[in-house]
Design a protein around this motif. Structure first.
Motif, PDB file in Angstrom:
ATOM      1  N   ARG A   1     -12.821   0.328   0.334  1.00  0.00           N
ATOM      2  CA  ARG A   1     -11.625   0.749  -0.912  1.00  0.00           C
ATOM      3  C   ARG A   1     -10.468   1.069  -0.346  1.00  0.00           C
ATOM      4  O   ARG A   1      -8.922   0.565  -1.284  1.00  0.00           O
TER       5      ARG A   1
ATOM      6  N   GLY B   1      -8.577  -1.803   0.834  1.00  0.00           N
ATOM      7  CA  GLY B   1      -7.628  -2.020  -0.340  1.00  0.00           C
ATOM      8  C   GLY B   1      -5.941  -1.724   0.283  1.00  0.00           C
ATOM      9  O   GLY B   1      -5.059  -2.522  -0.587  1.00  0.00           O
TER      10      GLY B   1
ATOM     11  N   GLU C   1      -1.789  -3.243  -7.469  1.00  0.00           N
ATOM     12  CA  GLU C   1      -2.092  -3.329  -9.033  1.00  0.00           C
ATOM     13  C   GLU C   1      -2.905  -4.892  -9.157  1.00  0.00           C
ATOM     14  O   GLU C   1      -4.354  -5.201  -9.016  1.00  0.00           O
TER      15      GLU C   1
ATOM     16  N   ARG D   1      -5.964  -4.541  -6.553  1.00  0.00           N
ATOM     17  CA  ARG D   1      -7.341  -3.371  -8.115  1.00  0.00           C
ATOM     18  C   ARG D   1      -7.919  -5.080  -9.065  1.00  0.00           C
ATOM     19  O   ARG D   1      -9.309  -4.582  -9.514  1.00  0.00           O
TER      20      ARG D   1
ATOM     21  N   ASP E   1     -10.987  -4.426  -5.928  1.00  0.00           N
ATOM     22  CA  ASP E   1     -11.882  -3.770  -5.811  1.00  0.00           C
ATOM     23  C   ASP E   1     -11.341  -2.534  -7.615  1.00  0.00           C
ATOM     24  O   ASP E   1      -9.973  -2.516  -6.760  1.00  0.00           O
ATOM     25  N   ALA E   2     -11.134  -2.447  -7.845  1.00  0.00           N
ATOM     26  CA  ALA E   2     -11.082  -1.922  -9.607  1.00  0.00           C
ATOM     27  C   ALA E   2     -10.165  -0.250  -8.604  1.00  0.00           C
ATOM     28  O   ALA E   2      -9.348   0.015  -9.397  1.00  0.00           O
ATOM     29  N   ARG E   3     -11.049  -0.132  -7.744  1.00  0.00           N
ATOM     30  CA  ARG E   3     -10.694   1.927  -7.717  1.00  0.00           C
ATOM     31  C   ARG E   3     -10.324   1.590  -5.888  1.00  0.00           C
ATOM     32  O   ARG E   3      -9.846   2.790  -4.791  1.00  0.00           O
TER      33      ARG E   3
ATOM     34  N   GLU F   1      -7.055   4.324  -2.421  1.00  0.00           N
ATOM     35  CA  GLU F   1      -7.850   5.605  -3.519  1.00  0.00           C
ATOM     36  C   GLU F   1      -6.789   6.934  -3.292  1.00  0.00           C
ATOM     37  O   GLU F   1      -6.923   7.764  -4.054  1.00  0.00           O
TER      38      GLU F   1
END
Length: 143
Positions: A95, A99, A118, A121, A125-127, A130
């Protein structure tokens, strides 16, 4: 020529250019199906060996890569290889660091730096991404 991922494969992010890159957490089992042809492991210590080509980018959990120049070179290579190969970006959980790296690759693919987090996400993965400093890193990656 190697085939790329399928857009429906677990963890696969489709970039605006159509390139496909898979994000993954190394603490989880390897998903079924084809293995990567090239992977970038984002870890604070050297990762275990795998049977495919891998680059290790020193990147401690919840932080930023140790070298911005190394990160740019490795992520540019990952983006280039995604044109015709199965590229995987992976950290421990899949993540934060993953991410962040995926968002930087999205910037390389033409996503505006201020929208890349954005984009990841919404499409990975929306999260993802971090920490505030990871978000800042992505915004500054274009420069």
């Amino acid at each position: 020529m190697t085939e790329t991922w399928q857009p429906t494969d677990p963890g696969v992010l489709r970039l605006p250019s159509g390139r496909l890159v898979r994000g993954r957490g190394l603490r989880r089992p390897l998903p079924p199906g084809p293995t990567p042809t090239y992977a970038v492991h984002l870890l604070g210590k050297q990762p275990p060996e795998v049977p495919w080509e891998v680059r290790w980018l020193r990147w401690p959990d919840f932080w930023l890569p140790g070298s911005h120049a190394d990160a740019r070179a490795v992520l540019c290579e990952a983006w280039q290889r995604a044109a015709d190969g199965r590229v995987e970006i992976a950290c421990g959980g899949g993540r934060g660091r993953t991410g962040t790296a995926l968002a930087c690759i999205a910037v390389l693919d033409g996503v505006p730096a201020d929208r890349a987090v954005e984009f990841v996400r919404q499409n990975y993965d929306a999260r993802a991404v971090e920490t505030p400093w990871q978000k800042r890193y992505v915004r500054r990656f274009a420069g």
